[in-house]
Design an enzyme around this catalytic site. Sequence first.
Site, PDB file in Angstrom:
ATOM      1  N   THR A  53      41.127  -9.545  37.191  1.00  0.00           N
ATOM      2  CA  THR A  53      40.130  -8.821  37.990  1.00  0.00           C
ATOM      3  C   THR A  53      39.949  -7.407  37.587  1.00  0.00           C
ATOM      4  O   THR A  53      39.156  -6.837  37.854  1.00  0.00           O
ATOM      5  CB  THR A  53      39.833  -9.042  39.401  1.00  0.00           C
ATOM      6  N   ARG A  92      43.417 -11.134  47.681  1.00  0.00           N
ATOM      7  CA  ARG A  92      41.906 -10.679  47.780  1.00  0.00           C
ATOM      8  C   ARG A  92      41.125 -11.277  46.830  1.00  0.00           C
ATOM      9  O   ARG A  92      39.649 -11.438  47.381  1.00  0.00           O
ATOM     10  CB  ARG A  92      42.095  -9.399  47.622  1.00  0.00           C
ATOM     11  N   SER A  93      41.168 -11.666  45.555  1.00  0.00           N
ATOM     12  CA  SER A  93      40.241 -12.200  44.857  1.00  0.00           C
ATOM     13  C   SER A  93      40.552 -13.670  44.620  1.00  0.00           C
ATOM     14  O   SER A  93      39.627 -14.344  43.841  1.00  0.00           O
ATOM     15  CB  SER A  93      40.690 -11.478  43.231  1.00  0.00           C
ATOM     16  N   CYS A 106      48.108   3.532  25.801  1.00  0.00           N
ATOM     17  CA  CYS A 106      46.807   3.426  25.102  1.00  0.00           C
ATOM     18  C   CYS A 106      46.623   4.562  24.132  1.00  0.00           C
ATOM     19  O   CYS A 106      45.898   4.306  22.949  1.00  0.00           O
ATOM     20  CB  CYS A 106      45.558   3.342  26.003  1.00  0.00           C
ATOM     21  N   GLN A 148      41.251  12.303  27.380  1.00  0.00           N
ATOM     22  CA  GLN A 148      41.337  10.972  27.644  1.00  0.00           C
ATOM     23  C   GLN A 148      39.983  10.568  28.921  1.00  0.00           C
ATOM     24  O   GLN A 148      39.899  11.340  29.845  1.00  0.00           O
ATOM     25  CB  GLN A 148      42.401  10.808  28.185  1.00  0.00           C
ATOM     26  N   SER A 170      38.579   5.686  32.443  1.00  0.00           N
ATOM     27  CA  SER A 170      39.051   4.366  32.374  1.00  0.00           C
ATOM     28  C   SER A 170      40.390   4.366  32.112  1.00  0.00           C
ATOM     29  O   SER A 170      41.156   3.152  32.856  1.00  0.00           O
ATOM     30  CB  SER A 170      38.330   3.428  31.300  1.00  0.00           C
ATOM     31  N   HIS A 195      39.422   7.097  24.417  1.00  0.00           N
ATOM     32  CA  HIS A 195      40.237   8.230  24.526  1.00  0.00           C
ATOM     33  C   HIS A 195      39.856   8.914  23.087  1.00  0.00           C
ATOM     34  O   HIS A 195      39.664   8.217  22.047  1.00  0.00           O
ATOM     35  CB  HIS A 195      41.502   7.850  24.487  1.00  0.00           C
TER      36      HIS A 195
HETATM   37  N1  HSE Z   1      47.776   6.192  30.971  1.00  0.00           N
HETATM   38  C1  HSE Z   1      46.507   6.052  30.294  1.00  0.00           C
HETATM   39  C2  HSE Z   1      45.323   7.122  30.815  1.00  0.00           C
HETATM   40  C3  HSE Z   1      45.987   4.696  30.322  1.00  0.00           C
HETATM   41  O1  HSE Z   1      45.641   7.479  32.062  1.00  0.00           O
HETATM   42  O2  HSE Z   1      44.448   7.221  30.057  1.00  0.00           O
HETATM   43  C4  HSE Z   1      46.593   3.657  29.527  1.00  0.00           C
HETATM   44  O3  HSE Z   1      47.731   3.909  28.973  1.00  0.00           O
END
Ligand code: HSE
Length: 331
Positions: A10, A38-39, A127, A154, A157, A240
């Site tokens: 989720t 919860r889900s 990421c 960044q 999300s 990002h």
């Molecule tokens: N740590 C990364 C961030 C997210 O906070 O943008 C995923 O690795």
Amino acid sequence: GFNVAVAGATGAVGVEMVKTLEKRNFPVKNLKLLASARSAGKTMKFKGEDVVIEEMTHDSFKGVDIALFSAGGDISREYRPFVVESGAVMIDNSSAFRMDDDVPLVVPEVNAEDIKLHKGVIANPNCTTAIMLVAVAPLHRAKGLRRIVAATYQAASGAGAKGMHELIVQAREVLDGKAVNPVAFAHQIAFNLIPHIDAFKENGYTKEELKMLNESRKMLHLPELLVSCTCVRIPVLRAHSEALNLEFENDITPEEARAIIEAAPGVQLVDDPADKRYPMPLDATEKYDVLCGRIRQDISRNDKRGLDIFVSGDQVLKGAALNAVQIAELL
Ligand code: HSE
């Protein structure tokens, strides 16, 4: 087909994992959606059918072939023995096992061959690192990478769905002249930026920045690679971006770099001076490919071994869900 489980179904990444399995037509025989109590009982759509979300327990992985985990490091650590014991391969999105010697850390376009070394667990990289290396790895293969200096931009999300929600709500609060109350981020993010992501280490770098160093070295098999970076949170929703200064062992011209990027998988050249079209997070959002452009020779040097480039990639897709599904495809 495979019996697939999604743990943390989720969350922002989990939801995208389910969508990516469907969109890429992954051969799913049975899909198990696992989440907290919860889900449990709610449903999610997969291929037009409602799948009921189950509460994740240690027994959830019996009969599962592939377990996609996006549930946080502590949960991954707790569940690893039960997943491996059940015979499933765990593809883990947390940072819990990324630097372990017996866990391959994989971006398929970068080091697909490392997958075969797995002993039940394969890690999905951070990421920011995944997005960077999709563009940098083909340049490295051609010219030998020595050093990266990066500044990142960044998206909210990166802190999950709650980060995106906080950015939107906060922007409205600021416009309405209300007081803001940062929770997902250390400071106000709307109409601002925050020049640090995650906790600080003693040397003044953050954990996020050291992930870029350590994970790049591991995936490129370059233990001596020099990496310095500043990771910055900006008020963008989910892609990002990164400004990268690269130093190579051999000369490289921008024309050569453009040709290499154009031919490389997982990356799209967006480098058009006539139209002033370069990588931007809005254009990268919901795209599988990482956008790469602003390619130019580093004029601070008196040789041709330096390049500056700019990349933008969907942090939830190539930075997480897509990469995990691509690893599953290679199994
Ligand atoms: N740590 C990364 C961030 C997210 O906070 O943008 C995923 O690795």
